[in-house]
Scaffold this motif. Structure first.
Motif, PDB file in Angstrom:
ATOM      1  N   SER A 149       0.757  -1.390   0.263  1.00 24.52           N
ATOM      2  CA  SER A 149      -0.051  -0.284   0.029  1.00 24.52           C
ATOM      3  C   SER A 149       0.834   1.412  -0.174  1.00 24.52           C
ATOM      4  CB  SER A 149      -0.884   0.348   1.358  1.00 24.52           C
ATOM      5  OG  SER A 149      -0.360   0.986   2.817  1.00 24.52           O
ATOM      6  N   SER A 150      -0.045   2.278  -0.349  1.00 22.62           N
ATOM      7  CA  SER A 150       0.311   3.385  -0.462  1.00 22.62           C
ATOM      8  C   SER A 150       1.716   3.963   0.851  1.00 22.62           C
ATOM      9  CB  SER A 150      -0.169   4.537  -0.677  1.00 22.62           C
ATOM     10  OG  SER A 150      -0.716   4.565  -0.338  1.00 22.62           O
ATOM     11  N   TYR A 151       0.918   3.475   1.549  1.00 25.23           N
ATOM     12  CA  TYR A 151       1.063   3.920   3.430  1.00 25.23           C
ATOM     13  C   TYR A 151       1.378   3.121   4.340  1.00 25.23           C
ATOM     14  CZ  TYR A 151      -2.331   7.830   2.544  1.00 25.23           C
ATOM     15  OH  TYR A 151      -3.208   9.054   2.297  1.00 25.23           O
ATOM     16  N   GLU A 152       2.248   2.199   3.891  1.00 25.26           N
ATOM     17  CA  GLU A 152       3.142   1.170   4.258  1.00 25.26           C
ATOM     18  C   GLU A 152       3.860   1.445   5.121  1.00 25.26           C
ATOM     19  OE1 GLU A 152       5.128  -3.042   2.872  1.00 25.26           O
ATOM     20  OE2 GLU A 152       5.368  -2.011   1.522  1.00 25.26           O
ATOM     21  N   ALA A 153       4.858   2.650   4.626  1.00 21.38           N
ATOM     22  CA  ALA A 153       6.162   2.620   4.938  1.00 21.38           C
ATOM     23  C   ALA A 153       5.663   3.719   6.053  1.00 21.38           C
ATOM     24  CB  ALA A 153       7.091   3.872   4.005  1.00 21.38           C
ATOM     25  N   MET A 154       4.610   3.823   6.330  1.00 22.49           N
ATOM     26  CA  MET A 154       4.459   5.100   7.472  1.00 22.49           C
ATOM     27  C   MET A 154       3.668   4.463   8.830  1.00 22.49           C
ATOM     28  SD  MET A 154       2.427   8.068   5.471  1.00 22.49           S
ATOM     29  CE  MET A 154       2.678   9.941   6.550  1.00 22.49           C
ATOM     30  N   ASP A 155       3.939   2.921   8.837  1.00 25.36           N
ATOM     31  CA  ASP A 155       3.153   1.930  10.143  1.00 25.36           C
ATOM     32  C   ASP A 155       4.633   2.033  11.050  1.00 25.36           C
ATOM     33  OD1 ASP A 155       2.058   0.165  11.712  1.00 25.36           O
ATOM     34  OD2 ASP A 155       2.476  -1.570  10.427  1.00 25.36           O
ATOM     35  N   ALA A 156       4.408   2.805  11.702  1.00 25.02           N
ATOM     36  CA  ALA A 156       5.888   2.986  12.603  1.00 25.02           C
ATOM     37  C   ALA A 156       5.281   1.879  14.389  1.00 25.02           C
ATOM     38  CB  ALA A 156       5.564   4.054  13.817  1.00 25.02           C
ATOM     39  N   LEU A 157       3.325   1.575  14.418  1.00 26.72           N
ATOM     40  CA  LEU A 157       3.654   0.993  14.872  1.00 26.72           C
ATOM     41  C   LEU A 157       3.469  -1.094  15.290  1.00 26.72           C
ATOM     42  CD1 LEU A 157       1.063   1.405  17.831  1.00 26.72           C
ATOM     43  CD2 LEU A 157      -0.492  -0.202  15.733  1.00 26.72           C
ATOM     44  N   THR A 158       3.822  -1.203  14.474  1.00 28.00           N
ATOM     45  CA  THR A 158       4.378  -2.493  14.276  1.00 28.00           C
ATOM     46  C   THR A 158       5.367  -2.769  14.943  1.00 28.00           C
ATOM     47  OG1 THR A 158       2.460  -2.708  12.897  1.00 28.00           O
ATOM     48  CG2 THR A 158       4.197  -5.279  13.102  1.00 28.00           C
ATOM     49  N   PRO A 159       6.437  -1.862  14.336  1.00 30.39           N
ATOM     50  CA  PRO A 159       7.324  -2.204  14.548  1.00 30.39           C
ATOM     51  C   PRO A 159       7.732  -2.173  16.570  1.00 30.39           C
ATOM     52  CG  PRO A 159       8.002  -0.752  12.640  1.00 30.39           C
ATOM     53  CD  PRO A 159       6.012  -1.511  13.169  1.00 30.39           C
ATOM     54  N   ALA A 160       7.484  -0.997  16.456  1.00 26.05           N
ATOM     55  CA  ALA A 160       7.482  -0.633  17.678  1.00 26.05           C
ATOM     56  C   ALA A 160       6.961  -1.759  18.614  1.00 26.05           C
ATOM     57  CB  ALA A 160       6.586   0.748  18.240  1.00 26.05           C
TER      58      ALA A 160
END
Length: 229
Positions: A149-160
Motif C-alpha cells: 500500500s502507499s502508506y506501508e512505510a508509515m506504519d510505526a506501530l508494528t515495529p515499535a
C-alpha cells in the motif's frame, strides 16, 4: 489459561479494537477453552507516566531503595506481577498518528523493568522474562498500511510493538490488524473487519488447542500480516 486483556482505545462502544478483542475472547470460549481474564482498560487506569523519581528508583538496586522509591515503583511492581502471571496477553489498540496511543506507551514503560521483566547479564546481554506468554496484538488502523500500500512505510506501530515486547522476551507475537477503516468506503471497512474476525477465529482455534494440550509459549499460526505467534 490466564489471559491479561488490555484495551487502549479512547472510544467506548464505537471502538473497533475493543469490539474485536471481545470477539476474540468469545471465540476462545466457543472453542471450550478454560480461560480466566485479568482485564485492564489503560484509558481508565492509566499507568503513571515516567518521571525523574521513577527513573531513579527503577535503576537503584532493590536493596538500596528508600521507602519513597518503593512507593514510586509500587504500581509498576503490581502491573509487572500481573503481566508475568498471565499465560497470554491480548493487547487491543487503535493506531493514532502512525503509532500507539500514549496510554499504551505508559503501559509499556511501566512493565519494562530491569530485574523484573528483563534481566541484564554481566556480558550486557538481555534476557526477557515474557518468553512463555502468548501475545496477540489486535489493532485498528484508519488507513491501509498493508504491504504494497502507499502508506506501508508509515506504519510505526508494528515495529515499535515488536521491538518493545521482543526486548521483554515475547519474540513471536501475533498481529491481527483491521485496516483500512476510517479512510475507506463502507465496503472496504466491512471487508477489513470481516478479514480481522476471520483471522481472530483462526488464532482462537490454535490457542484453544494449545491450552487443551497444556502447551504455552509460541505457536506457528501465521496471519495475513505475515507475523506468527
Amino acid at each position: 489459561m490466564k489471559i491479561m486483556h488490555v484495551d487502549a482505545s479512547a472510544k467506548r462502544e464505537r471502538s473497533n479494537s475493543r469490539a474485536l478483542s471481545r470477539f476474540f475472547l468469545e471465540q476462545l470460549r466457543e472453542q471450550h477453552a478454560d480461560v480466566e481474564i485479568d482485564y485492564l482498560d489503560v484509558t481508565v487506569d492509566t499507568p503513571p507516566h515516567v518521571t525523574e523519581a521513577f527513573a531513579i528508583a527503577t535503576y537503584t538496586a532493590a536493596a538500596d531503595r528508600t521507602p519513597a522509591m518503593k512507593a514510586t515503583l509500587a504500581s509498576s511492581d503490581a502491573l509487572c506481577a500481573r503481566v508475568l502471571a498471565a499465560d497470554a496477553l491480548v493487547l487491543a489498540m487503535p493506531m493514532y498518528n502512525w503509532s500507539m496511543p500514549s496510554v499504551f506507551k505508559a503501559f509499556i514503560d511501566s512493565i519494562t523493568r530491569t530485574n523484573v521483566t528483563y534481566l541484564l547479564n554481566a556480558d550486557g546481554s538481555i534476557v526477557g522474562q515474557l518468553g512463555r506468554q502468548k501475545v496477540l496484538f489486535i489493532t485498528s488502523r484508519g488507513a491501509d498500511l498493508r504491504p504494497g500500500s502507499s502508506y506501508e512505510a508509515m506504519d510505526a506501530l508494528t515495529p515499535a510493538l515488536k521491538a518493545a515486547f521482543g526486548f521483554l522476551g515475547a519474540n513471536h507475537p501475533t498481529f491481527v490488524d483491521a485496516q483500512p477503516l476510517q479512510f475507506a468506503d463502507q465496503e472496504a471497512r466491512t471487508e477489513a473487519l470481516a478479514r480481522a474476525r476471520n483471522e481472530l477465529s483462526a488464532v482462537a482455534v490454535q490457542w484453544a488447542k494449545s491450552a487443551a494440550a497444556g502447551v504455552s509459549g509460541k505457536d506457528t499460526t501465521a496471519t495475513a500480516s505475515g507475523v506468527a505467534a
